[in-house]
Design a protein around this motif. Structure first.
Motif, PDB file in Angstrom:
ATOM      1  N   TRP A   2       0.853  -1.182   0.000  1.00 50.78           N
ATOM      2  CA  TRP A   2       0.000   0.000   0.000  1.00 50.78           C
ATOM      3  C   TRP A   2       0.887   1.228   0.000  1.00 50.78           C
ATOM      4  O   TRP A   2       1.943   1.248   0.606  1.00 50.78           O
ATOM      5  CB  TRP A   2      -0.866   0.052   1.260  1.00 50.78           C
ATOM      6  CG  TRP A   2      -1.894  -1.005   1.301  1.00 50.78           C
ATOM      7  CD1 TRP A   2      -1.855  -2.142   2.049  1.00 50.78           C
ATOM      8  CD2 TRP A   2      -3.112  -1.071   0.569  1.00 50.78           C
ATOM      9  NE1 TRP A   2      -2.976  -2.896   1.827  1.00 50.78           N
ATOM     10  CE2 TRP A   2      -3.770  -2.258   0.931  1.00 50.78           C
ATOM     11  CE3 TRP A   2      -3.720  -0.225  -0.349  1.00 50.78           C
ATOM     12  CZ2 TRP A   2      -4.993  -2.626   0.394  1.00 50.78           C
ATOM     13  CZ3 TRP A   2      -4.941  -0.595  -0.876  1.00 50.78           C
ATOM     14  CH2 TRP A   2      -5.564  -1.778  -0.500  1.00 50.78           C
ATOM     15  N   CYS A  14      -3.663   3.625  -2.097  1.00 52.02           N
ATOM     16  CA  CYS A  14      -3.850   2.800  -3.286  1.00 52.02           C
ATOM     17  C   CYS A  14      -2.995   1.560  -3.174  1.00 52.02           C
ATOM     18  O   CYS A  14      -1.913   1.580  -2.603  1.00 52.02           O
ATOM     19  CB  CYS A  14      -3.458   3.555  -4.554  1.00 52.02           C
ATOM     20  SG  CYS A  14      -4.561   4.930  -4.915  1.00 52.02           S
ATOM     21  N   ALA A  20      -7.158  -1.125  -5.740  1.00 51.58           N
ATOM     22  CA  ALA A  20      -8.134  -0.496  -4.844  1.00 51.58           C
ATOM     23  C   ALA A  20      -7.594   0.853  -4.406  1.00 51.58           C
ATOM     24  O   ALA A  20      -6.389   1.018  -4.262  1.00 51.58           O
ATOM     25  CB  ALA A  20      -8.383  -1.377  -3.624  1.00 51.58           C
ATOM     26  N   CYS A  21      -8.502   1.792  -4.195  1.00 55.55           N
ATOM     27  CA  CYS A  21      -8.118   3.116  -3.725  1.00 55.55           C
ATOM     28  C   CYS A  21      -9.149   3.624  -2.732  1.00 55.55           C
ATOM     29  O   CYS A  21     -10.315   3.254  -2.799  1.00 55.55           O
ATOM     30  CB  CYS A  21      -8.031   4.109  -4.881  1.00 55.55           C
ATOM     31  SG  CYS A  21      -6.666   3.807  -5.999  1.00 55.55           S
ATOM     32  N   ALA A  22      -8.700   4.454  -1.824  1.00 62.82           N
ATOM     33  CA  ALA A  22      -9.597   5.122  -0.881  1.00 62.82           C
ATOM     34  C   ALA A  22      -9.068   6.518  -0.638  1.00 62.82           C
ATOM     35  O   ALA A  22      -7.861   6.737  -0.622  1.00 62.82           O
ATOM     36  CB  ALA A  22      -9.678   4.353   0.436  1.00 62.82           C
ATOM     37  N   ILE A  36     -14.097   4.917  -1.590  1.00 66.30           N
ATOM     38  CA  ILE A  36     -13.369   3.651  -1.647  1.00 66.30           C
ATOM     39  C   ILE A  36     -13.835   2.919  -2.896  1.00 66.30           C
ATOM     40  O   ILE A  36     -15.023   2.920  -3.220  1.00 66.30           O
ATOM     41  CB  ILE A  36     -13.571   2.805  -0.373  1.00 66.30           C
ATOM     42  CG1 ILE A  36     -12.686   1.555  -0.404  1.00 66.30           C
ATOM     43  CG2 ILE A  36     -15.023   2.460  -0.158  1.00 66.30           C
ATOM     44  CD1 ILE A  36     -12.610   0.831   0.918  1.00 66.30           C
ATOM     45  N   THR A  38     -12.722  -0.548  -5.671  1.00 65.61           N
ATOM     46  CA  THR A  38     -11.903  -1.707  -6.020  1.00 65.61           C
ATOM     47  C   THR A  38     -12.117  -1.988  -7.495  1.00 65.61           C
ATOM     48  O   THR A  38     -13.249  -1.927  -7.980  1.00 65.61           O
ATOM     49  CB  THR A  38     -12.325  -2.946  -5.192  1.00 65.61           C
ATOM     50  OG1 THR A  38     -12.279  -2.614  -3.818  1.00 65.61           O
ATOM     51  CG2 THR A  38     -11.418  -4.122  -5.442  1.00 65.61           C
ATOM     52  N   GLN A  43     -12.740  -7.279  -6.993  1.00 63.91           N
ATOM     53  CA  GLN A  43     -13.859  -7.230  -6.060  1.00 63.91           C
ATOM     54  C   GLN A  43     -14.089  -8.617  -5.475  1.00 63.91           C
ATOM     55  O   GLN A  43     -13.856  -9.636  -6.118  1.00 63.91           O
ATOM     56  CB  GLN A  43     -15.115  -6.713  -6.760  1.00 63.91           C
ATOM     57  CG  GLN A  43     -14.981  -5.250  -7.104  1.00 63.91           C
ATOM     58  CD  GLN A  43     -16.154  -4.700  -7.876  1.00 63.91           C
ATOM     59  OE1 GLN A  43     -17.082  -5.413  -8.247  1.00 63.91           O
ATOM     60  NE2 GLN A  43     -16.116  -3.400  -8.148  1.00 63.91           N
ATOM     61  N   THR A  47      -9.551  -7.379  -0.984  1.00 59.68           N
ATOM     62  CA  THR A  47      -8.706  -6.210  -1.215  1.00 59.68           C
ATOM     63  C   THR A  47      -9.237  -4.983  -0.487  1.00 59.68           C
ATOM     64  O   THR A  47      -8.478  -4.266   0.178  1.00 59.68           O
ATOM     65  CB  THR A  47      -8.576  -5.936  -2.721  1.00 59.68           C
ATOM     66  OG1 THR A  47      -8.057  -7.104  -3.354  1.00 59.68           O
ATOM     67  CG2 THR A  47      -7.660  -4.773  -2.993  1.00 59.68           C
ATOM     68  N   ALA A  48     -10.537  -4.710  -0.580  1.00 60.91           N
ATOM     69  CA  ALA A  48     -11.102  -3.544   0.109  1.00 60.91           C
ATOM     70  C   ALA A  48     -11.034  -3.724   1.615  1.00 60.91           C
ATOM     71  O   ALA A  48     -10.771  -2.771   2.359  1.00 60.91           O
ATOM     72  CB  ALA A  48     -12.540  -3.308  -0.346  1.00 60.91           C
ATOM     73  N   ARG A  49     -11.233  -4.945   2.091  1.00 62.26           N
ATOM     74  CA  ARG A  49     -11.096  -5.237   3.526  1.00 62.26           C
ATOM     75  C   ARG A  49      -9.666  -4.932   3.983  1.00 62.26           C
ATOM     76  O   ARG A  49      -9.454  -4.331   5.036  1.00 62.26           O
ATOM     77  CB  ARG A  49     -11.442  -6.706   3.790  1.00 62.26           C
ATOM     78  CG  ARG A  49     -11.326  -7.117   5.234  1.00 62.26           C
ATOM     79  CD  ARG A  49     -11.643  -8.605   5.398  1.00 62.26           C
ATOM     80  NE  ARG A  49     -13.021  -8.901   5.117  1.00 62.26           N
ATOM     81  CZ  ARG A  49     -13.978  -8.936   6.039  1.00 62.26           C
ATOM     82  NH1 ARG A  49     -13.690  -8.697   7.291  1.00 62.26           N
ATOM     83  NH2 ARG A  49     -15.209  -9.224   5.701  1.00 62.26           N
ATOM     84  N   LEU A  51      -7.662  -2.821   2.614  1.00 59.84           N
ATOM     85  CA  LEU A  51      -7.517  -1.366   2.555  1.00 59.84           C
ATOM     86  C   LEU A  51      -8.050  -0.727   3.832  1.00 59.84           C
ATOM     87  O   LEU A  51      -7.393   0.133   4.427  1.00 59.84           O
ATOM     88  CB  LEU A  51      -8.245  -0.832   1.329  1.00 59.84           C
ATOM     89  CG  LEU A  51      -8.214   0.658   1.067  1.00 59.84           C
ATOM     90  CD1 LEU A  51      -6.799   1.210   1.069  1.00 59.84           C
ATOM     91  CD2 LEU A  51      -8.891   0.961  -0.256  1.00 59.84           C
TER      92      LEU A  51
END
Length: 105
Positions: A2, A14, A20-22, A36, A38, A43, A47-49, A51
């Motif tokens: 990250w 990212c 993924a980005c937030a 947020i 992905t 998905q 990946t989002a988890r 992040l």
């Protein structure tokens, strides 16, 4: 891996290759997840988890906040966020909105 870019109190996280980005805004005692996303191919892979976990690692004393709709409320609930109905967003007046909160570590 990250990486984060800090601009004032705002940060963008990212994953390498932009899987993924937030975007977050940090203002003690809370950190707000403004955005947020992905990539479609990443998905439902955790990946989002991951992040969200990285944001929590960098801001362990912050209460995390997010606003979402029916498309993503299950994601936030699965991570332990508590939610309550939020006012409708004028950009999407037909969409039900939720304010989500996750207590600090």
């Amino acid at each position: 891996v990250w990486f984060a870019r800090v601009i004032s109190r705002e940060e963008a996280f990212c994953r390498e290759g932009f899987t993924a980005c937030a975007a977050i805004v940090s203002a003690s005692p809370s950190t707000t997840i403004e955005y947020i996303a992905t990539s479609p191919t990443h998905q439902r892979t955790g990946t989002a988890r991951a992040l969200i976990a990285e944001i929590r690692r960098r801001h362990p004393r912050a209460v995390l906040r997010a606003s979402t709709d029916d498309d993503a409320i299950g994601f936030y609930r699965a991570l332990g966020f508590l939610d309550h109905p939020a006012p409708r967003d004028p950009r999407w007046p037909e969409r039900r909105r939720y304010d989500c909160v996750l207590d600090a570590l």
